[in-house]
Design a protein around this motif. Structure first.
Motif, PDB file in Angstrom:
ATOM      1  N   ASP A 220     -18.427  50.692 -57.908  1.00 17.20           N
ATOM      2  CA  ASP A 220     -18.931  49.712 -56.965  1.00 17.20           C
ATOM      3  C   ASP A 220     -19.246  50.434 -55.656  1.00 17.20           C
ATOM      4  N   TRP A 221     -19.718  49.695 -54.667  1.00 19.73           N
ATOM      5  CA  TRP A 221     -20.167  50.347 -53.437  1.00 19.73           C
ATOM      6  C   TRP A 221     -19.026  51.062 -52.717  1.00 19.73           C
ATOM      7  N   LYS A 222     -17.827  50.509 -52.839  1.00 14.90           N
ATOM      8  CA  LYS A 222     -16.680  51.148 -52.189  1.00 14.90           C
ATOM      9  C   LYS A 222     -16.388  52.504 -52.822  1.00 14.90           C
ATOM     10  N   GLY A 223     -16.466  52.545 -54.150  1.00 12.12           N
ATOM     11  CA  GLY A 223     -16.246  53.812 -54.834  1.00 12.12           C
ATOM     12  C   GLY A 223     -17.363  54.796 -54.567  1.00 12.12           C
ATOM     13  N   MET A 224     -18.593  54.284 -54.482  1.00  4.68           N
ATOM     14  CA  MET A 224     -19.759  55.149 -54.266  1.00  4.68           C
ATOM     15  C   MET A 224     -19.676  55.864 -52.929  1.00  4.68           C
ATOM     16  N   ILE A 225     -19.335  55.128 -51.860  1.00  7.57           N
ATOM     17  CA  ILE A 225     -19.364  55.745 -50.528  1.00  7.57           C
ATOM     18  C   ILE A 225     -18.185  56.695 -50.293  1.00  7.57           C
ATOM     19  N   LYS A 226     -17.257  56.746 -51.237  1.00  7.12           N
ATOM     20  CA  LYS A 226     -16.150  57.701 -51.134  1.00  7.12           C
ATOM     21  C   LYS A 226     -16.518  59.067 -51.698  1.00  7.12           C
ATOM     22  N   THR A 227     -17.679  59.138 -52.371  1.00  2.00           N
ATOM     23  CA  THR A 227     -18.072  60.396 -53.003  1.00  2.00           C
ATOM     24  C   THR A 227     -18.972  61.198 -52.076  1.00  2.00           C
TER      25      THR A 227
ATOM     26  N   ASP B 173     -28.117  56.398 -62.521  1.00  2.00           N
ATOM     27  CA  ASP B 173     -27.544  57.499 -63.303  1.00  2.00           C
ATOM     28  C   ASP B 173     -26.248  58.003 -62.680  1.00  2.00           C
ATOM     29  N   GLN B 174     -26.257  58.139 -61.363  1.00  2.00           N
ATOM     30  CA  GLN B 174     -25.136  58.763 -60.667  1.00  2.00           C
ATOM     31  C   GLN B 174     -23.925  57.835 -60.559  1.00  2.00           C
ATOM     32  N   PHE B 175     -24.178  56.555 -60.312  1.00  2.00           N
ATOM     33  CA  PHE B 175     -23.069  55.636 -60.035  1.00  2.00           C
ATOM     34  C   PHE B 175     -22.955  54.481 -61.026  1.00  2.00           C
ATOM     35  N   GLY B 176     -23.829  54.446 -62.026  1.00  2.00           N
ATOM     36  CA  GLY B 176     -23.762  53.418 -63.054  1.00  2.00           C
ATOM     37  C   GLY B 176     -24.680  52.247 -62.778  1.00  2.00           C
ATOM     38  N   PRO B 177     -25.162  51.567 -63.836  1.00  5.26           N
ATOM     39  CA  PRO B 177     -26.132  50.476 -63.674  1.00  5.26           C
ATOM     40  C   PRO B 177     -25.524  49.135 -63.265  1.00  5.26           C
ATOM     41  N   LYS B 178     -24.236  48.926 -63.516  1.00  9.50           N
ATOM     42  CA  LYS B 178     -23.628  47.605 -63.325  1.00  9.50           C
ATOM     43  C   LYS B 178     -23.794  47.092 -61.902  1.00  9.50           C
ATOM     44  N   ASN B 179     -23.531  47.929 -60.923  1.00 18.23           N
ATOM     45  CA  ASN B 179     -23.577  47.520 -59.522  1.00 18.23           C
ATOM     46  C   ASN B 179     -24.780  48.108 -58.786  1.00 18.23           C
ATOM     47  N   ASN B 180     -25.825  48.416 -59.536  1.00 13.63           N
ATOM     48  CA  ASN B 180     -26.949  49.131 -58.925  1.00 13.63           C
ATOM     49  C   ASN B 180     -27.710  48.288 -57.904  1.00 13.63           C
ATOM     50  N   SER B 181     -27.648  46.966 -58.026  1.00 18.87           N
ATOM     51  CA  SER B 181     -28.347  46.114 -57.053  1.00 18.87           C
ATOM     52  C   SER B 181     -27.818  46.381 -55.650  1.00 18.87           C
TER      53      SER B 181
ATOM     54  N   ASN C 251     -25.608  48.984 -54.843  1.00 18.13           N
ATOM     55  CA  ASN C 251     -25.559  50.426 -54.592  1.00 18.13           C
ATOM     56  C   ASN C 251     -26.906  50.977 -54.135  1.00 18.13           C
ATOM     57  N   TYR C 252     -27.973  50.534 -54.792  1.00 21.83           N
ATOM     58  CA  TYR C 252     -29.297  51.015 -54.405  1.00 21.83           C
ATOM     59  C   TYR C 252     -29.688  50.477 -53.032  1.00 21.83           C
ATOM     60  N   GLY C 253     -29.235  49.251 -52.719  1.00 18.47           N
ATOM     61  CA  GLY C 253     -29.488  48.704 -51.387  1.00 18.47           C
ATOM     62  C   GLY C 253     -28.846  49.548 -50.302  1.00 18.47           C
ATOM     63  N   ILE C 254     -27.618  50.003 -50.563  1.00 21.38           N
ATOM     64  CA  ILE C 254     -26.932  50.868 -49.590  1.00 21.38           C
ATOM     65  C   ILE C 254     -27.617  52.234 -49.532  1.00 21.38           C
ATOM     66  N   MET C 255     -27.989  52.759 -50.680  1.00 20.83           N
ATOM     67  CA  MET C 255     -28.692  54.043 -50.716  1.00 20.83           C
ATOM     68  C   MET C 255     -30.004  53.962 -49.948  1.00 20.83           C
ATOM     69  N   PHE C 256     -30.600  52.781 -49.922  1.00 21.42           N
ATOM     70  CA  PHE C 256     -31.895  52.587 -49.275  1.00 21.42           C
ATOM     71  C   PHE C 256     -31.802  52.703 -47.755  1.00 21.42           C
ATOM     72  N   ILE C 257     -30.577  52.779 -47.235  1.00 20.10           N
ATOM     73  CA  ILE C 257     -30.408  53.042 -45.802  1.00 20.10           C
ATOM     74  C   ILE C 257     -31.085  54.362 -45.443  1.00 20.10           C
ATOM     75  N   GLY C 258     -31.071  55.308 -46.380  1.00 24.14           N
ATOM     76  CA  GLY C 258     -31.759  56.580 -46.160  1.00 24.14           C
ATOM     77  C   GLY C 258     -33.240  56.384 -45.923  1.00 24.14           C
ATOM     78  N   PHE C 259     -33.837  55.456 -46.657  1.00 23.40           N
ATOM     79  CA  PHE C 259     -35.248  55.121 -46.476  1.00 23.40           C
ATOM     80  C   PHE C 259     -35.464  54.455 -45.123  1.00 23.40           C
ATOM     81  N   ALA C 260     -34.531  53.571 -44.745  1.00 27.29           N
ATOM     82  CA  ALA C 260     -34.650  52.879 -43.464  1.00 27.29           C
ATOM     83  C   ALA C 260     -34.587  53.865 -42.299  1.00 27.29           C
ATOM     84  N   LEU C 261     -33.745  54.868 -42.411  1.00 35.00           N
ATOM     85  CA  LEU C 261     -33.659  55.889 -41.366  1.00 35.00           C
ATOM     86  C   LEU C 261     -34.996  56.609 -41.217  1.00 35.00           C
ATOM     87  N   ALA C 262     -35.610  56.930 -42.359  1.00 36.80           N
ATOM     88  CA  ALA C 262     -36.931  57.565 -42.322  1.00 36.80           C
ATOM     89  C   ALA C 262     -37.961  56.612 -41.734  1.00 36.80           C
TER      90      ALA C 262
END
Length: 410
Positions: free
Chosen positions: A216-223, A342-350, A352-363
């Motif tokens: 989940d997002w909590k586990g993802m941001i710990k990596t 692939d990296q964090f699993g499909p179950k919580n990708n909605s 997780n990808y939203g949080i990852m998209f912060i990188g896009f927002a910064l750009a």
């Protein structure tokens, strides 16, 4: 109809929705037209660069609703979430037709439209990728490519509408059309059942000691790898987010193209943006996500150098640089949905990808801002291209860091 067949209808509906949402990449056409409207009809003194803040905010607020919308998407399904987001996007466009100031556009297009776009886009991509666990790269490429195609189709239409009416009417007409198209497309969407597998397909067996999936997002941001991926996305998207919103003004002011020719250049950029998403998504299924992203960083730097050496009248060279930048940017947009799953699993990708998209927002925030400030200080676009080129080089460094972290975790 079984899910193996229905998923293709869901994909088609998602593509129609993304076609409407992707019109954000045609902002440079709207900004030039609105600058003319403000100056000629309202007696203001603004430029397309001044309107860049509207595009910046629209992209920057997206992750807020991508994350919250992703959570609702997993709980209640995509139909309601995307419908609300689509209504906000279409309404934001429509209300922008009544703009009398830059701040008005910031609220309508930037905030209302941007928040709606983030909600709908994140849920659309996630839903389609979940239905195709056997083709994540390809589907991520297709859905994001159609998003990019919105700015292939829209610029020449908007240019003609503006020529016969004005920018405000174009905003209103496009907004109403998008409201209708998104609402109809939502009727064909549904939530992907947890653990869905297409008939005859089995997921690859994880290697011994591999990182656990379905974090989940909590586990993802710990990596540590999450932060590397987020910053890599920022570097990869920076090039496109700097050039795309200013493509029309760059074509007119740096190369000397007419407004109509500049609109055609925006469409070419969008076409190669879409092309890069499909090709990179497919390629990443074969040679790996990180190898594809490394190549995209190199292409981005090459395209920027080509633009750096482009002068007045160098139309062919401008098109080459613009096209390569489009492929590079599109590659990141096409690969990252599947890369995150692939990296964090499909179950919580909605989410997780939203949080990852912060990188896009910064750009999306720093790209246009650096472009505006650099041009204001030096009076030319070339220095901004060099700054973006540095980001491409840093992106390559992050791909090396990712490989080291991934090797260590395995």
């Amino acid at each position: 109809m079984n899910l193996d067949k229905k998923r293709w209808i869901i994909l088609l509906a998602g593509c129609f929705i993304n076609l409407c949402l992707g019109s954000i990449y045609a902002w440079s056409i709207f900004s030039s037209a609105m600058a003319d409207y403000f100056n000629n009809s309202l007696g203001m003194n603004v430029t397309a660069l001044d309107l860049g803040i509207v595009y910046t905010i629209a992209n920057s607020v997206g992750p807020i609703t991508m994350i919250s919308g992703g959570w609702f998407n997993d709980k209640i399904g995509p139909k309601k979430v995307i419908l609300v987001g689509g209504i906000m996007w279409g309404l934001g466009m429509f209300l922008s037709g009544f703009a009398t100031s830059i701040n008005f556009l910031v609220v309508t297009y930037g905030l209302i439209g941007g928040l709606g776009l983030g909600m709908a886009y994140g849920s659309t991509i996630s839903t389609c990728v979940k239905f195709f666990p056997d083709k994540r790269g390809l589907i991520g490429g297709i859905t994001t490519a159609v998003y990019g195609l919105g700015s292939v189709i829209l610029p020449p239409i908007v240019t003609k509408v503006v020529a016969s009416t004005d920018a405000t009417f174009a905003f209103k007409a496009v907004g109403i059309a998008f409201l209708i198209l998104i609402a109809v497309s939502c009727l064909f969407l549904e939530q992907c059942p947890e653990g869905y597998k297409p008939e005859g397909w089995e997921p690859a067996v994880a290697k011994a000691g591999a990182a656990p999936k379905n974090l989940d997002w909590k586990g993802m941001i710990k990596t540590p790898v999450f932060y590397t991926m987020l910053l890599l996305l920022t570097c990869g998207a920076f090039t496109g987010m700097m050039v795309i919103p200013m493509a029309s003004p760059i074509a007119q002011n740096m190369v000397g193209m007419t407004p109509a020719a500049a609109a055609a250049a925006v469409s070419v950029l969008a076409l190669f943006n879409a092309f890069g998403r499909i090709v990179a998504g497919t390629l990443s299924d074969k040679i790996g996500r990180i190898n594809t992203l490394t190549l995209a960083c190199v292409l981005g730097g090459a395209g920027l150098l080509c633009l750096y050496f482009t002068g007045a009248g160098s139309v062919a060279q401008f098109y080459v640089g613009l096209s390569v930048v489009g492929v590079s940017f599109g590659s990141f947009m096409g690969v990252y949905p599947g890369f995150t799953a692939d990296q964090f699993g499909p179950k919580n990708n909605s989410v997780n990808y939203g949080i990852m998209f912060i990188g896009f927002a910064l750009a999306g925030y720093f790209g246009p801002m650096i472009m505006k400030n650099t041009v204001a200080k030096y009076g030319v676009y070339q220095r901004a291209f060099l700054i973006a080129c540095v980001f491409s080089v840093v992106g390559v460094i992050f791909t090396i860091i990712y490989r080291a972290l991934n090797k260590k975790s395995n």
